[in-house]
Design a protein around this motif. Structure first.
Motif, PDB file in Angstrom:
ATOM      1  N   LEU A   1       0.816  -1.220   0.000  1.00 23.73           N
ATOM      2  CA  LEU A   1       0.000   0.000   0.000  1.00 23.73           C
ATOM      3  C   LEU A   1       0.847   1.267   0.000  1.00 23.73           C
ATOM      4  O   LEU A   1       0.365   2.341  -0.366  1.00 23.73           O
ATOM      5  N   SER A   2       2.114   1.143   0.391  1.00 22.30           N
ATOM      6  CA  SER A   2       3.003   2.311   0.394  1.00 22.30           C
ATOM      7  C   SER A   2       3.483   2.667  -1.006  1.00 22.30           C
ATOM      8  O   SER A   2       4.067   3.719  -1.216  1.00 22.30           O
ATOM      9  N   ASN A   3       3.229   1.814  -1.974  1.00 25.23           N
ATOM     10  CA  ASN A   3       3.675   2.048  -3.343  1.00 25.23           C
ATOM     11  C   ASN A   3       2.450   2.212  -4.238  1.00 25.23           C
ATOM     12  O   ASN A   3       1.584   1.342  -4.264  1.00 25.23           O
ATOM     13  N   PRO A   4       2.367   3.323  -4.994  1.00 25.71           N
ATOM     14  CA  PRO A   4       1.189   3.544  -5.842  1.00 25.71           C
ATOM     15  C   PRO A   4       1.017   2.477  -6.934  1.00 25.71           C
ATOM     16  O   PRO A   4      -0.059   2.321  -7.493  1.00 25.71           O
ATOM     17  N   GLY A   5       2.059   1.733  -7.224  1.00 23.86           N
ATOM     18  CA  GLY A   5       1.961   0.683  -8.229  1.00 23.86           C
ATOM     19  C   GLY A   5       0.956  -0.387  -7.867  1.00 23.86           C
ATOM     20  O   GLY A   5       0.349  -1.017  -8.737  1.00 23.86           O
ATOM     21  N   CYS A   6       0.755  -0.609  -6.576  1.00 25.52           N
ATOM     22  CA  CYS A   6      -0.192  -1.622  -6.110  1.00 25.52           C
ATOM     23  C   CYS A   6      -1.602  -1.291  -6.604  1.00 25.52           C
ATOM     24  O   CYS A   6      -2.273  -2.129  -7.208  1.00 25.52           O
ATOM     25  N   SER A   7      -2.058  -0.077  -6.357  1.00 28.26           N
ATOM     26  CA  SER A   7      -3.412   0.288  -6.799  1.00 28.26           C
ATOM     27  C   SER A   7      -3.494   0.320  -8.319  1.00 28.26           C
ATOM     28  O   SER A   7      -4.543   0.018  -8.891  1.00 28.26           O
ATOM     29  N   ASN A   8      -2.384   0.632  -8.999  1.00 25.16           N
ATOM     30  CA  ASN A   8      -2.385   0.609 -10.464  1.00 25.16           C
ATOM     31  C   ASN A   8      -2.638  -0.803 -10.978  1.00 25.16           C
ATOM     32  O   ASN A   8      -3.362  -1.001 -11.957  1.00 25.16           O
ATOM     33  N   VAL A   9      -2.033  -1.795 -10.330  1.00 26.91           N
ATOM     34  CA  VAL A   9      -2.230  -3.191 -10.730  1.00 26.91           C
ATOM     35  C   VAL A   9      -3.694  -3.579 -10.551  1.00 26.91           C
ATOM     36  O   VAL A   9      -4.324  -4.140 -11.446  1.00 26.91           O
ATOM     37  N   VAL A  10      -4.258  -3.264  -9.392  1.00 23.82           N
ATOM     38  CA  VAL A  10      -5.652  -3.620  -9.102  1.00 23.82           C
ATOM     39  C   VAL A  10      -6.593  -2.916 -10.084  1.00 23.82           C
ATOM     40  O   VAL A  10      -7.503  -3.536 -10.650  1.00 23.82           O
ATOM     41  N   GLU A  11      -6.358  -1.624 -10.318  1.00 20.27           N
ATOM     42  CA  GLU A  11      -7.227  -0.864 -11.235  1.00 20.27           C
ATOM     43  C   GLU A  11      -7.121  -1.371 -12.670  1.00 20.27           C
ATOM     44  O   GLU A  11      -8.091  -1.300 -13.422  1.00 20.27           O
ATOM     45  N   ALA A  12      -5.966  -1.879 -13.053  1.00 11.88           N
ATOM     46  CA  ALA A  12      -5.799  -2.411 -14.407  1.00 11.88           C
ATOM     47  C   ALA A  12      -6.530  -3.742 -14.581  1.00 11.88           C
ATOM     48  O   ALA A  12      -7.090  -4.025 -15.637  1.00 11.88           O
TER      49      ALA A  12
END
Length: 146
Positions: A93-104
């Motif tokens: 959760l500290s890295n914005p890439g996590c939400s990018n993966v989920v949103e993709a």
């Protein structure tokens, strides 16, 4: 019910029995009385039963529906399990890439069955997050051991 029984006989279906509560549907009335019925059944042909002897139908409970789901566990069906189960890591959760993966991943899988849709999305999300984790964080246990 007689038409249902006739179809069962004509198709050669047999009741698989069940484990759990003796009903799969409930209705509660304002005056305090309730009705419980067994509306949902697990059925199979003799040929299928011979391939999966010992299959169990479980009546589960549900907080979101008056129909209880059935969980059918076919004995003899080999289930392939991943060596390491997916675990969500809070550090992601500290890295914005996590939400990018989920949103993709989340908009994919247009199944009409909402349960299948969520299961497929969750499975794909887990796979993509594992891949993303390896690329961005590496093997944390291996690094800690060093």
């Amino acid at each position: 019910m007689q038409l249902f029984r006739d179809v069962m006989d004509e198709c050669g279906f047999m009741d698989l029995g069940y484990v759990g509560l003796p009903f799969t549907w409930e209705k509660h009335f304002a005056d305090g009385h309730s009705i419980w019925e067994m509306l949902d059944w697990g059925l199979a042909t003799n040929e299928w039963l011979m391939k999966f002897i010992g299959t169990r139908v479980h009546h589960l409970t549900s907080d979101s529906s008056n129909h209880y789901p059935l969980w059918i566990v076919p004995n003899g069906l080999e289930v392939v399990r991943s060596t390491k189960p997916f675990r969500f890591e809070e550090i992601w959760l500290s890295n914005p890439g996590c939400s990018n993966v989920v949103e993709a991943v989340w908009p994919s899988y247009g199944s009409t069955d909402p349960v299948i849709k969520v299961m497929k999305k969750t499975e794909k999300c887990g796979k993509e997050l594992k891949r993303w984790d390896c690329d961005h964080f590496g093997n944390v246990r291996q690094e800690l051991a060093k």
